[in-house]
Design a protein around this motif. Sequence first.
Motif, mmCIF file in Angstrom:
data_model
loop_
_atom_site.group_PDB
_atom_site.id
_atom_site.type_symbol
_atom_site.label_atom_id
_atom_site.label_comp_id
_atom_site.label_asym_id
_atom_site.label_seq_id
_atom_site.Cartn_x
_atom_site.Cartn_y
_atom_site.Cartn_z
ATOM 1 N N TYR A 110 -1.537 58.491 27.865
ATOM 2 C CA TYR A 110 -1.931 59.149 27.069
ATOM 3 C C TYR A 110 -1.041 61.042 27.478
ATOM 4 C CZ TYR A 110 -5.655 62.170 29.755
ATOM 5 O OH TYR A 110 -5.659 62.581 30.769
ATOM 6 N N GLU A 111 -0.780 60.456 29.210
ATOM 7 C CA GLU A 111 -0.248 61.659 30.121
ATOM 8 C C GLU A 111 0.899 60.928 30.606
ATOM 9 O OE1 GLU A 111 -2.979 61.258 34.397
ATOM 10 O OE2 GLU A 111 -2.549 59.191 33.352
ATOM 11 N N ASN A 112 1.489 60.485 29.324
ATOM 12 C CA ASN A 112 3.163 59.803 28.855
ATOM 13 C C ASN A 112 3.315 60.546 27.783
ATOM 14 O OD1 ASN A 112 2.712 56.843 30.463
ATOM 15 N ND2 ASN A 112 4.061 58.219 31.371
ATOM 16 N N LEU A 113 2.842 61.629 27.057
ATOM 17 C CA LEU A 113 2.813 61.204 25.823
ATOM 18 C C LEU A 113 2.160 63.001 25.479
ATOM 19 C CD1 LEU A 113 3.523 59.744 23.227
ATOM 20 C CD2 LEU A 113 2.752 58.782 25.320
ATOM 21 N N TRP A 114 3.773 63.910 24.816
ATOM 22 C CA TRP A 114 3.191 65.159 24.695
ATOM 23 C C TRP A 114 3.898 65.480 23.220
ATOM 24 C CZ3 TRP A 114 0.085 68.581 25.424
ATOM 25 C CH2 TRP A 114 0.443 70.369 25.362
ATOM 26 N N ALA A 115 2.750 66.318 22.095
ATOM 27 C CA ALA A 115 3.171 67.093 20.587
ATOM 28 C C ALA A 115 3.063 68.286 20.718
ATOM 29 C CB ALA A 115 2.010 65.899 19.880
ATOM 30 N N ALA A 116 4.018 67.852 19.880
ATOM 31 C CA ALA A 116 4.404 68.966 18.848
ATOM 32 C C ALA A 116 4.896 69.893 16.979
ATOM 33 C CB ALA A 116 5.223 69.902 19.421
ATOM 34 N N ASN A 117 4.667 70.856 16.959
ATOM 35 C CA ASN A 117 4.688 70.981 15.429
ATOM 36 C C ASN A 117 5.836 70.505 15.286
ATOM 37 O OD1 ASN A 117 2.634 72.371 14.558
ATOM 38 N ND2 ASN A 117 2.794 73.676 16.045
ATOM 39 N N GLY A 118 6.293 69.031 15.240
ATOM 40 C CA GLY A 118 7.706 68.302 14.533
ATOM 41 C C GLY A 118 8.752 68.347 16.365
ATOM 42 N N SER A 119 9.134 67.224 15.895
ATOM 43 C CA SER A 119 10.235 67.560 17.388
ATOM 44 C C SER A 119 11.312 68.514 17.596
ATOM 45 C CB SER A 119 10.883 65.849 17.564
ATOM 46 O OG SER A 119 12.334 65.913 16.255
ATOM 47 N N ASN A 120 11.726 69.124 16.384
ATOM 48 C CA ASN A 120 12.360 70.919 16.656
ATOM 49 C C ASN A 120 11.624 71.352 17.850
ATOM 50 O OD1 ASN A 120 14.356 70.521 15.258
ATOM 51 N ND2 ASN A 120 13.579 70.824 13.225
ATOM 52 N N GLU A 121 9.861 71.255 17.551
ATOM 53 C CA GLU A 121 9.215 72.054 18.854
ATOM 54 C C GLU A 121 9.003 71.333 20.599
ATOM 55 O OE1 GLU A 121 5.196 72.833 17.825
ATOM 56 O OE2 GLU A 121 5.354 74.730 18.811
ATOM 57 N N ILE A 122 9.057 70.112 20.074
ATOM 58 C CA ILE A 122 9.566 69.688 21.007
ATOM 59 C C ILE A 122 10.423 70.022 22.076
ATOM 60 C CG2 ILE A 122 9.506 67.342 22.224
ATOM 61 C CD1 ILE A 122 6.827 67.785 21.753
ATOM 62 N N LEU A 123 11.679 69.927 21.590
ATOM 63 C CA LEU A 123 13.185 70.282 22.159
ATOM 64 C C LEU A 123 13.571 71.818 22.484
ATOM 65 C CD1 LEU A 123 15.689 68.116 19.743
ATOM 66 C CD2 LEU A 123 14.304 67.363 22.045
ATOM 67 N N GLN A 124 12.502 72.854 21.879
ATOM 68 C CA GLN A 124 12.742 74.190 21.708
ATOM 69 C C GLN A 124 11.628 74.149 23.614
ATOM 70 O OE1 GLN A 124 12.340 77.419 19.886
ATOM 71 N NE2 GLN A 124 10.536 77.430 19.901
ATOM 72 N N GLN A 125 10.740 73.283 23.787
ATOM 73 C CA GLN A 125 9.993 73.697 24.674
ATOM 74 C C GLN A 125 10.784 73.029 25.988
ATOM 75 O OE1 GLN A 125 5.871 71.665 23.628
ATOM 76 N NE2 GLN A 125 4.954 73.316 22.464
ATOM 77 N N ILE A 126 11.302 71.837 25.723
ATOM 78 C CA ILE A 126 12.110 71.172 26.857
ATOM 79 C C ILE A 126 13.210 72.554 27.888
ATOM 80 C CG2 ILE A 126 13.625 69.032 27.045
ATOM 81 C CD1 ILE A 126 11.909 68.133 25.591
ATOM 82 N N LEU A 127 13.832 73.104 26.414
ATOM 83 C CA LEU A 127 14.927 73.868 26.891
ATOM 84 C C LEU A 127 13.903 75.090 27.338
ATOM 85 C CD1 LEU A 127 16.409 72.073 25.619
ATOM 86 C CD2 LEU A 127 18.121 73.283 24.960
ATOM 87 N N GLN A 128 13.060 75.329 26.818
ATOM 88 C CA GLN A 128 12.131 76.389 27.382
ATOM 89 C C GLN A 128 11.800 76.010 28.864
ATOM 90 O OE1 GLN A 128 9.048 76.953 24.723
ATOM 91 N NE2 GLN A 128 10.090 78.976 23.886
ATOM 92 N N ALA A 129 11.222 74.898 28.976
ATOM 93 C CA ALA A 129 10.913 75.070 30.854
ATOM 94 C C ALA A 129 12.411 74.610 31.614
ATOM 95 C CB ALA A 129 10.096 73.532 30.450
ATOM 96 N N PHE A 130 13.207 73.624 31.086
ATOM 97 C CA PHE A 130 14.371 73.139 31.348
ATOM 98 C C PHE A 130 15.636 73.841 31.233
ATOM 99 C CE2 PHE A 130 11.528 69.554 31.681
ATOM 100 C CZ PHE A 130 11.414 69.538 33.231
ATOM 101 N N GLY A 131 15.960 74.860 30.670
ATOM 102 C CA GLY A 131 17.368 75.121 30.181
ATOM 103 C C GLY A 131 17.047 77.380 30.328
ATOM 104 N N GLY A 132 17.151 77.890 29.478
ATOM 105 C CA GLY A 132 16.980 79.727 29.765
ATOM 106 C C GLY A 132 18.430 80.219 30.288
#
Length: 369
Positions: A92-114
Motif C-alpha cells: 500500500y505504501e507504493n499506491l495512492w488513490a484519488a477521485n479519478g486519475s485526473n485528480e491523481i495527475l492534478q495532485q502530482i502537478l500541484q506537488a512537482f509543477g506549479g
Amino acid sequence: AAAGARVRLEDLPLRENLRGKSPYGAPQLAVSVVLNTNENPHPPSAALVEDIAEAVADCATALHRYPDRDAVALRTDLADYLTDATGVPLTYENLWAANGSNEILQQILQAFGGPGRSALGFTPSYSMHPIISDGTETTWLDGKRAADFSLDVDYAVGEIAARTPDIVFVTSPNNPTGGSVPTADLRRILDAAPGIVIVDEAYGEFSDQPSAVALIDEYPATLIVSRTMSKAFAFAGGRLGYLAAAPAMIDALLLVRLPYHLSVLTQAAARVALRHSAETLAGVAAIVAERKRVTAALTAMGYDVIDSDANFVLFGEFADAPASWQHYLDHGVLIRDVGIPSRLRATIGLPAENDVFLDVSRALASTDR
Ligand code: PMP
C-alpha cells in the motif's frame, strides 16, 4: 435569467494564464450508441451491484464520521491487484488513490509543477494534461508525435535535454492514438528526464505491453505510473484513479491532497469493484477481441486505422472530419472529434453497438467522405 447572469467570464479577475482557455468538453448527449469517452461498455453485473449496495448500506451507518484519510484498506487492495496484474511486488505504501486519475495527475502537478515549473507532453495525447498544467500554473511545453502518431524516442530525449522540463508526460497506450511506448524507450526517457516522469497507463489493461510499474524500483525518484478504474474496471462513474510509485512520492502528494478527498462511499464501492476484478477483466478480453474485429472491418472498408492497444481506435481519413462526426451523430452514433485533421476516434462498444458504428462507417465510406 439566473441570478448574477449579467457578469461574464471576461469580467472576472481570472488568473492571466487561464484567460481565453477552453474547459474539457467531451459532449454528453443522449444518443443510443455512445462511443466517445472510452468507457467500458459492460455495465456492472447484478452480483456486483448487489455487493456494492450492501457495502454502501454498511458504511452508511458511519457517514457522520470522516473517511480514512489515507485510504489504507483501499490502497492495500489496489496494491494486491496491481501486483497480480504486473508481477511486480507492491505494498500500500507504493499506491495512492484519488477521485479519478485526473485528480491523481492534478495532485502530482500541484506537488512537482506549479509557477516557474514546466511539463512536457507529446501531442496529440490526452487533452487534460495541458489543462491540468494550466490549472496548476505549470508551463506547458508542447512536444510532437511522429507522423504515424508513434512516439519518436530520439526526438523525445532531445526535447527533454533541450527543454529540461520538471515533469514529462508519457501516455501508454496513448489516447487518442492507441499505441504503447516500449519499455526500452521508457528507460531512455527516464534516463534523460531531470525531474518527474508520469507514465499515464489509463488503458494499461487493454494492452499486452508490460507495465511501467516494473521500472519503479529502478527509477524511484523519477517514475510515477498513473492508472484508473474508469476504463478496464468499468467504474468511470465511481471515480477512482490511482498511482504506483516509490513511497516518498506519496509522501509528497500528502502535502497537497485535500483531507478526506475520497469519500467513505467511494472507498467502499471501489473495494467491492476490486473484489470482482476477475469477472470484470474477463470483459476486457471481449473488448480487445471487438477492437480487432472493428479494426479489420474498417480497414476492409478502406479506412486507415492506427494500431491500437487500447479500447478505442483512431481512424480516417476524412475530407471533413467535423462533418463526418456530425454524420455519425445524425445516425445515432456519438464518436469523438479530437481535433486531429481528417481523423476521428471511436471507443469500442458492445458487439451490437460496434455493428451500428460499422454500418454507418460503411455507408460513409461508399460516399465521398
Ligand atoms: N488518462 C487518460 C490517458 C485518459 O484517457 C483518461 C480519461 N479519458 C484519464 C487519464 C482520466 O480518467 P479518470 O479521471 O476517469 O481516471
